[in-house]
Design a protein around this motif. Structure first.
Motif, mmCIF file in Angstrom:
data_model
loop_
_atom_site.group_PDB
_atom_site.id
_atom_site.type_symbol
_atom_site.label_atom_id
_atom_site.label_comp_id
_atom_site.label_asym_id
_atom_site.label_seq_id
_atom_site.Cartn_x
_atom_site.Cartn_y
_atom_site.Cartn_z
ATOM 1 N N ARG A 236 -70.370 -5.198 -44.465
ATOM 2 C CA ARG A 236 -71.244 -4.715 -45.532
ATOM 3 C C ARG A 236 -72.583 -4.304 -44.924
ATOM 4 N NH1 ARG A 236 -69.541 -5.478 -50.737
ATOM 5 N NH2 ARG A 236 -67.685 -6.784 -50.997
ATOM 6 N N PRO A 237 -72.663 -3.067 -44.486
ATOM 7 C CA PRO A 237 -73.929 -2.584 -43.904
ATOM 8 C C PRO A 237 -74.991 -2.386 -44.983
ATOM 9 C CG PRO A 237 -72.042 -1.195 -43.305
ATOM 10 C CD PRO A 237 -71.619 -2.058 -44.443
ATOM 11 N N HIS A 238 -76.205 -2.130 -44.534
ATOM 12 C CA HIS A 238 -77.280 -1.694 -45.419
ATOM 13 C C HIS A 238 -77.333 -0.165 -45.346
ATOM 14 C CE1 HIS A 238 -78.475 -5.845 -45.714
ATOM 15 N NE2 HIS A 238 -78.709 -5.915 -44.412
ATOM 16 N N PHE A 239 -77.034 0.503 -46.453
ATOM 17 C CA PHE A 239 -77.009 1.962 -46.460
ATOM 18 C C PHE A 239 -78.370 2.516 -46.865
ATOM 19 C CE2 PHE A 239 -72.513 0.905 -47.090
ATOM 20 C CZ PHE A 239 -71.933 1.688 -46.106
ATOM 21 N N ALA A 240 -78.801 3.528 -46.152
ATOM 22 C CA ALA A 240 -80.039 4.234 -46.472
ATOM 23 C C ALA A 240 -79.722 5.724 -46.573
ATOM 24 C CB ALA A 240 -81.094 3.994 -45.405
ATOM 25 N N GLN A 241 -79.996 6.312 -47.731
ATOM 26 C CA GLN A 241 -79.686 7.730 -47.935
ATOM 27 C C GLN A 241 -80.722 8.597 -47.228
ATOM 28 O OE1 GLN A 241 -80.144 10.056 -51.843
ATOM 29 N NE2 GLN A 241 -77.989 9.484 -51.859
ATOM 30 N N VAL A 242 -80.238 9.607 -46.518
ATOM 31 C CA VAL A 242 -81.130 10.499 -45.774
ATOM 32 C C VAL A 242 -80.626 11.933 -45.883
ATOM 33 C CG1 VAL A 242 -81.843 8.758 -44.085
ATOM 34 C CG2 VAL A 242 -79.809 10.155 -43.640
ATOM 35 N N ASP B 30 -71.856 -5.171 -39.868
ATOM 36 C CA ASP B 30 -72.257 -6.037 -40.974
ATOM 37 C C ASP B 30 -73.765 -6.294 -40.914
ATOM 38 O OD1 ASP B 30 -71.309 -7.485 -43.254
ATOM 39 O OD2 ASP B 30 -71.757 -9.339 -42.188
ATOM 40 N N ASN B 31 -74.425 -6.061 -42.073
ATOM 41 C CA ASN B 31 -75.879 -6.255 -42.200
ATOM 42 C C ASN B 31 -76.704 -5.335 -41.302
ATOM 43 O OD1 ASN B 31 -75.847 -8.349 -44.179
ATOM 44 N ND2 ASN B 31 -75.201 -9.785 -42.581
ATOM 45 N N ARG B 32 -76.073 -4.298 -40.774
ATOM 46 C CA ARG B 32 -76.797 -3.310 -39.960
ATOM 47 C C ARG B 32 -77.142 -2.092 -40.817
ATOM 48 N NH1 ARG B 32 -78.189 -5.809 -35.069
ATOM 49 N NH2 ARG B 32 -76.516 -7.267 -34.556
ATOM 50 N N THR B 33 -78.116 -1.316 -40.382
ATOM 51 C CA THR B 33 -78.541 -0.133 -41.139
ATOM 52 C C THR B 33 -77.665 1.065 -40.797
ATOM 53 O OG1 THR B 33 -80.827 -0.890 -41.261
ATOM 54 C CG2 THR B 33 -80.430 1.467 -41.588
ATOM 55 N N VAL B 34 -77.073 1.643 -41.834
ATOM 56 C CA VAL B 34 -76.283 2.862 -41.697
ATOM 57 C C VAL B 34 -76.944 3.955 -42.528
ATOM 58 C CG1 VAL B 34 -74.063 3.973 -42.157
ATOM 59 C CG2 VAL B 34 -74.128 1.630 -41.263
ATOM 60 N N LEU B 35 -77.337 5.027 -41.881
ATOM 61 C CA LEU B 35 -77.888 6.182 -42.595
ATOM 62 C C LEU B 35 -76.740 6.973 -43.183
ATOM 63 C CD1 LEU B 35 -80.498 7.368 -39.928
ATOM 64 C CD2 LEU B 35 -80.806 5.682 -41.769
ATOM 65 N N ALA B 36 -76.850 7.332 -44.448
ATOM 66 C CA ALA B 36 -75.777 8.052 -45.126
ATOM 67 C C ALA B 36 -76.297 9.366 -45.663
ATOM 68 C CB ALA B 36 -75.192 7.213 -46.265
ATOM 69 N N THR B 37 -75.605 10.443 -45.360
ATOM 70 C CA THR B 37 -76.021 11.761 -45.818
ATOM 71 C C THR B 37 -76.202 11.808 -47.334
ATOM 72 O OG1 THR B 37 -75.425 14.106 -45.926
ATOM 73 C CG2 THR B 37 -73.617 12.527 -45.909
ATOM 74 N N ALA B 38 -77.232 12.513 -47.752
ATOM 75 C CA ALA B 38 -77.465 12.715 -49.186
ATOM 76 C C ALA B 38 -76.679 13.899 -49.718
ATOM 77 C CB ALA B 38 -78.960 12.937 -49.433
ATOM 78 N N SER B 39 -75.890 14.545 -48.858
ATOM 79 C CA SER B 39 -75.244 15.805 -49.249
ATOM 80 C C SER B 39 -73.848 15.649 -49.827
ATOM 81 C CB SER B 39 -75.185 16.752 -48.046
ATOM 82 O OG SER B 39 -76.478 17.112 -47.629
#
Length: 273
Positions: free
Chosen positions: A120-126, A92-101
């Motif tokens: 509810r994490p913070h998602f960042a597309q990578v 929760d509230n942590r950064t999760v990198l999510a594939t852009a693919s």
């Protein structure tokens, strides 16, 4: 005709005979990531393609499904996984990198976070292909969603203490198979042309499922994952689209529609004789 194919080894059992010229194909092959193929099909640059399941739901008015053809699992997917430095329930509230693919994998992860793990994490597309894994390790994050060959490679590194196979998590949650990708044709595409491509894909799949050993050897050369791992991977995937797969697919779409993430609708198929 222009036919899309994912460049990952998970498509080998469907495209292997086409690649080797053992099944004739009256179409030009275009290779890309799931997201690239999604956008090319919707833009009209492809006539038929394998695409993320969620993209079919989002564009069902423009697409029809090819019968009896999908990429699914009834348990572990092995190549769609969340790698985490802490248990999922602590994201929760942590950064999760999510594939852009893959939009389907991201949508599934968001559902699991919200409905199963209650976070509810913070998602960042990578970008998270195999060649990106070293760079990803240096980005600030608590977890990363990786798919395809890259997920197999990252699992072998054992760099994260926690690994969540999203296919397995879905099965545990719903008791149903999960369909990650489907084959679809654009509405308005010549039915006889799309039908011939469909027949070629089915014939190639039949050959591929009888030659998984050969395809596993080719997969080793392509991505460097051990042969036994590749073979186990292929044997754990299902390339059909029968009633049990449709049950899992419609349940996934129902959950997304309830959250307003896809339009509410029904599955429509290419008419084949």
């Amino acid at each position: 005709m222009r036919l899309g194919r994912i460049g990952y080894i998970n498509c080998y059992p469907v495209y292997g005979a086409l690649d080797r010229g053992l099944v004739p194909l009256a179409a030009k092959l275009v290779t890309g990531t799931p997201v690239e193929l999604n956008d090319l099909l919707v833009a009209g640059e492809l006539d038929v393609s394998v695409i993320s399941a969620v993209e079919y739901a989002r564009h069902a008015r423009d697409l029809v499904l090819l019968p009896d053809l999908a990429i699914s699992c009834d348990g572990p997917a092995r190549s769609v996984a969340l790698f985490s430095r802490r248990p999922a329930g602590q994201l929760d509230n942590r950064t999760v990198l999510a594939t852009a693919s893959s939009r389907t994998a991201v949508a599934l992860l968001e559902l699991l976070c919200r409905e199963v793990w209650k976070v509810r994490p913070h998602f960042a597309q990578v970008r998270a292909e195999g060649q990106d894994l070293d760079a990803l390790a240096h980005l600030p994050h608590e977890a990363v969603l990786v798919i395809g060959d890259a997920a197999l490679l990252l699992a072998a590194r054992r760099a994260y203490p926690h690994r969540y196979d999203l296919g397995e998590e879905w099965k545990r949650w719903t008791g149903l198979p999960f369909v990650f990708a489907v084959w679809a044709a654009r509405r308005g595409t010549a039915a006889n042309g799309a039908g011939r491509v469909h027949e070629a894909l089915l014939a190639s799949r039949a050959w591929g499922l009888e030659h998984l050993d050969l395809l596993a050897e080719a997969a080793v050369r392509a991505c460097g994952v051990p042969r036994a791992t590749c073979l186990e991977y292929f044997m754990g995937l299902d390339y059909a689209l029968g009633y049990k797969h449709l049950a899992g697919l419609t349940d996934f779409f129902r959950r997304l529609a309830a959250d307003g993430l896809v339009p509410d609708g029904s599955l429509q198929f290419l008419h084949v004789a």
